[in-house]
Scaffold this active site. Structure first.
Site, PDB file in Angstrom:
ATOM      1  N   TYR B 438      88.715 102.181  63.035  1.00  0.00           N
ATOM      2  CA  TYR B 438      87.302 102.155  63.949  1.00  0.00           C
ATOM      3  C   TYR B 438      87.258 103.574  64.722  1.00  0.00           C
ATOM      4  CZ  TYR B 438      90.327 100.217  68.187  1.00  0.00           C
ATOM      5  OH  TYR B 438      91.226  99.907  69.094  1.00  0.00           O
ATOM      6  N   GLU B 439      85.881 103.914  65.207  1.00  0.00           N
ATOM      7  CA  GLU B 439      85.774 105.124  65.818  1.00  0.00           C
ATOM      8  C   GLU B 439      85.687 106.363  64.632  1.00  0.00           C
ATOM      9  OE1 GLU B 439      84.466 104.594  68.932  1.00  0.00           O
ATOM     10  OE2 GLU B 439      83.587 106.506  68.759  1.00  0.00           O
ATOM     11  N   GLY B 440      85.233 105.914  63.644  1.00  0.00           N
ATOM     12  CA  GLY B 440      85.262 106.546  62.521  1.00  0.00           C
ATOM     13  C   GLY B 440      86.552 106.656  61.867  1.00  0.00           C
ATOM     14  N   GLN B 445      87.430 111.228  59.699  1.00  0.00           N
ATOM     15  CA  GLN B 445      87.715 112.485  60.318  1.00  0.00           C
ATOM     16  C   GLN B 445      88.269 113.554  59.749  1.00  0.00           C
ATOM     17  OE1 GLN B 445      87.626 112.001  63.712  1.00  0.00           O
ATOM     18  NE2 GLN B 445      86.942 109.816  63.341  1.00  0.00           N
TER      19      GLN B 445
END
Lengths: 592, 592
Positions: B438-440, B445
């Site tokens: 999650y969060e990319g 990344q």
């Protein structure tokens, strides 16, 4: 996502990568031929795909359930097991004198891969029965064999291995279960065993427990362990079931995965005492276990391959279907399948390359075990046995480590969907995580490799293996095909690293065993990477020679492994050789 | 096994490894001093240890439960949240104008580590509220701020981020949720969002949803996204709660881990339409998200550190207590704690070294973000912002990858007990597995690092970072202390590898982006290893200078990392530089 058995990959690996074809041609396995091998594997693939794989999800969700001392398997499981035994799958490798088909272990291991891909929780049950068959066949009295072996070979009954106790896991010297002679040739067993896989279930009417215990006057330590056969139901002279024996499943473990595999706490002799019979000589129980240990460890190794294969298939299917992101020039509302993205390709290639490498190592180990029994020349049998012994810890630990790794990458390829249980990717990781632990933790495997396997035949076993690896490196160099990229150089460096680290370990072990043991785990990984890279290159060379018969992409896969995974090998050698002092200085860092 | 916040490690890392002390001395944070920092962290450690950590197990077992559209948190959770906000922990970094304490992010991140070690499912809730505070503070109208910001800062209300839709995860261009102006300055939002963390719960009376949606006439793609504030309950002019808004939790995901974190399918406007207000400019929603993205990613990175720390503590305690195996000369009935075995020491040292390295990278990123706001000189602020931008994908992905890795090693150290849920080790792996997603995703990344971060300031950001790393390498060489072993040489090789791979990526990206992107993930890992090794060496140098004040074993830990983990770095550079062709040739291998 369902599983389709990769029969062509399996057949190719067995026949052409690890060299079953050569043995078939030499008549090592009598009149067994390639056509029959393929027919058996194709049919096993069908059974695994159609009958076992669909049970995996419900097995996870419902699990094995204990009530009133009885374990009920998940819906549909008992029926599938009945069909499986009826089709003869239980008896593939069993001795012919007891109704078995006496087929090679390498063939059996390939089918075992497919059962485990179908469902690891299913596959582990028959694996343990195979072990029991092996131990009883090698060590039990003719009477015990007559009563138990035929029904275990056919799968009508199943077997278990009872080693672990709460205070004794990796360390069997600490076992406390006791056996007291009754004077009639039988014994009363009393003690508690834990982590007993398939210790109780409803697949079969009887369950045959093999139990390590101490005779009343036995010495302490592992030299005081004897092996006993303790059936759930005693057997009448006519072969029918007699009284219930005093062995009970007290509870099931609540585990991370393989929920359908009942992991039992087994109480032997809580009441009148569990009746058992000695298998093999008194105080030689550990030797009887060693008989089957290689095979059992290989069978757990193949679980790593199996779960990796299924995780790969699940991730590949998702990556072909899920659309995110655009290629240059595409409209904003459109998107490509994520398999188009290089990072996803790397993930999928890593999954496939590791899986295929571990598969080859496991099959190679299995074929060595077969040759140890079936090769014509005594010298060849001995060399094959040494090779099987050498490779077994690698087959077990490397394969189960990559099983976890590949299953984890599989979750990642799914993004958020991978974290949701309904997708199935998460179950693969949960299931995979046991395999590095049971049947000797991977740390124990690494220690075994360094302490007992490197010195085999005075170092000639590892020397011969490295020489074989070098022949593949040379063959890659010789063909000089640009499609192989840097494969030759990378693999040469990996093999050199393996040799370098092995020489250092052999030299260090006698004088500073702690320093050598500190490098055991990275050395085993290094071994697996070198062996896996070589196996894939061997496959690429074979595929190039066979052209249309071979799975597409063998060269690309071997190259990927050599250029993207094998570079770890020299780093691992440096860690083995240079890493020990700081491991030994750990006390202070861990104290804080 | 319970958790004890490692306050001295945390304080040491913050003050001496990443250099908070220097900034405190320079007055970068006004009159904030080291004593207050320590007092805050000690008190946070107490709260995490005593109040949050005990909730972790029941949170996993009971989970968040949805009934009649309402989510009930596990027993004791609501009360703990109330005590947590009452103690002021929600408002550490909030703007002073809205009741916040305006303390540095680096301090907040250190507390966040402890909340997440206590329970990741707990920690993620406040993390999202911090993001909402940041976005609203930076972009919302004064009216919206007046109504919502104070209550979010205090934690009286919580916030959520609503991005993902079934067809749009990593690819926000595909979002379909619509916003229609009502003519009074508000909008009606209609659409379905998935994977909404803490989308519904009973911690607070109101929940403030930030929602990406498209205005009626918006262009396609990411340039047509606007950000809206959609409260669960509308708010009356006097600040009291008004009518229920048309936003509902339709279901909760059944996840591998973080069971107590409610992951919601949120329906906006299924009935009369959900009332919302625009935050920031129309069609600039993604920009508003970017404001908080660095911080949110860092906060997920710290989850990796947090779970690794707890897994390490659990494994260490078990390894000290579990007795298996003997030293030479011990009687057969006796056994040593398994921490005496070199292979177990390697495991524990790997866990600790990776954890401490990731912690340092995260804190370093946080301090850079602080300096980007608070440094006196504009040039320093810009350089610090560039560094924060550069390090953020590494902090997020490297830390969460090692979170999974360390949790998995933690299971292994426990042997069979690690696979049994009651032990708690398995939960750590299940919880940890979400953070790389999650969060990319970590793949995203890595791509961000290569595509957007390496070119920052024309390459000067990465250049300056590498120059700083080299200063540590030189300092290690200069002190020439045998306790450092090969640390200097190994780290020099790691930094060289990082530079070499970065130069190749920068040169390749413009001409062959797919080749560069194929190396993104190994490059990020290489970055993390080099940065982590350097950070531990910096810690070792500081510890040597401070002597008694520093955690024992800093030198041993840095040496372990350099000699046992850093050797991967040159191999990773080879993979980045040489691995792409076979990734690009994947099509054929994956087709079979």
């Amino acid at each position: 996502m369902s599983y389709r058995a990769p029969v062509s990959d399996i057949v190719f690996t067995l026949r052409h990568v690890v060299g079953l074809d050569r043995e078939l041609e030499r008549g090592t396995f009598g009149d067994l031929g390639a056509d029959l091998v393929e027919a058996i594997l194709t049919e096993a693939g069908r059974f695994a795909t159609e009958e076992i794989a669909p049970l995996n999800r419900i097995g996870d969700e419902v699990g094995a359930i204990l009530a009133d001392g009885k374990v009920t398997m998940p819906p549909g499981w008992k029926e599938a097991y009945a069909r499986w035994t009826k089709a003869g799958w239980a008896s593939l490798t069993g001795p012919a004198a007891f109704g078995g088909q006496d087929l090679p272990t390498s063939l059996s291991v390939a089918t075992l891969e497919m059962w485990n891909s179908g469902s690891m929780a299913y596959g582990i049950g028959p694996t343990l029965t195979l072990g029991a068959v092996e131990a009883i066949h090698a060590h039990a009295s003719p009477q015990l064999k007559d009563i138990f072996l035929g029904k275990l070979v056919s799968g009508e009954w199943m077997g278990t291995m009872n080693l672990t106790e709460p205070q004794a896991g990796s360390d069997l010297a600490l076992l406390r279960t006791r056996a007291e002679p009754r004077g009639d040739g039988s014994y009363l067993i009393r003690g508690t065993k834990i982590f007993i896989t398939y210790g109780e279930h409803d697949f079969t009417d009887n369950i045959v427990h093999l139990v390590l215990a101490r005779l009343t006057d036995a010495p302490p330590g592992t030299r005081g362990l004897s092996l006993f056969l303790v059936p759930k139901f005693l057997v009448q002279p006519d072969g029918s079931l007699g009284p219930r024996n005093d062995v009970w499943c007290r509870s099931l473990e609540h585990k991370l995965g393989i929920h359908a595999s009942p992991t039992c706490v087994m109480a032997f002799g809580d009441n009148e005492g569990a009746v058992g019979w000695l298998v093999g000589e008194p105080n030689r129980g550990l030797n009887c276990m060693f008989t089957m240990m290689n095979n059992a460890r290989l069978c757990v190794g193949i679980q790593g391959v199996a779960i990796a294969e299924r995780a790969y298939q699940t991730a590949l299917a998702y990556a072909r279907e899920r659309r995110q992101g655009r290629l240059p020039g595409m409209p904003a509302e459109d998107a490509v399948a994520i398999i188009a993205h290089p990072d996803i390709r790397r993930s999928l290639m890593t999954m496939k390359a590791l899986t295929q490498a571990a598969r080859a190592i496991c099959y190679e180990t299995a074929l060595a075990a077969d040759l140890a029994r079936h090769a014509r020349e005594a010298g060849e049998r001995e060399a094959a046995q040494a090779r099987a012994n050498l490779l077994t810890p690698v087959a077990k630990a490397f394969s189960t480590d990559i099983g976890v790794e590949v299953a984890s990458i599989g979750i990642q390829v799914h993004g958020g969907m991978g974290y949701v249980e309904e997708t199935g990717a998460a179950q693969h990781l949960r299931d995979a995580r046991i395999a590095p632990i049971y049947e000797g933790t991977n740390g124990i495997q690494a220690i075994d490799l360094v302490v007992r396997k490197l010195p085999l035949e005075g170092g000639r076993a590892i020397g011969a293996y490295i020489a074989d690896m070098r022949r593949i490196v040379e063959a890659v160099a010789r063909i000089d095909d640009p499609a192989f990229g840097a494969t030759g150089g990378r693999l040469a460096a990996a093999v050199d690293a393996l040799e370098r680290a092995g020489i250092w370990l052999a030299a260090t072990m006698p004088t500073d065993p702690d320093a050598a043991l500190a490098g055991a785990t990275p050395y085993l990984r290094l071994f697996g990477i070198a062996a896996g890279g070589i196996a894939l290159a061997r496959g690429a060379l074979a595929a190039r020679a066979l052209a249309s018969e071979a799975p597409a992409g063998s060269v690309a896969l071997a190259r990927f492994f050599a250029e993207n995974i094998a570079p770890e090998a020299p780093a691992l050698a440096e860690i083995v050789i240079g890493g020990a002092p700081s491991v030994q200085a750990a006390e202070m860092a861990l104290a804080s």
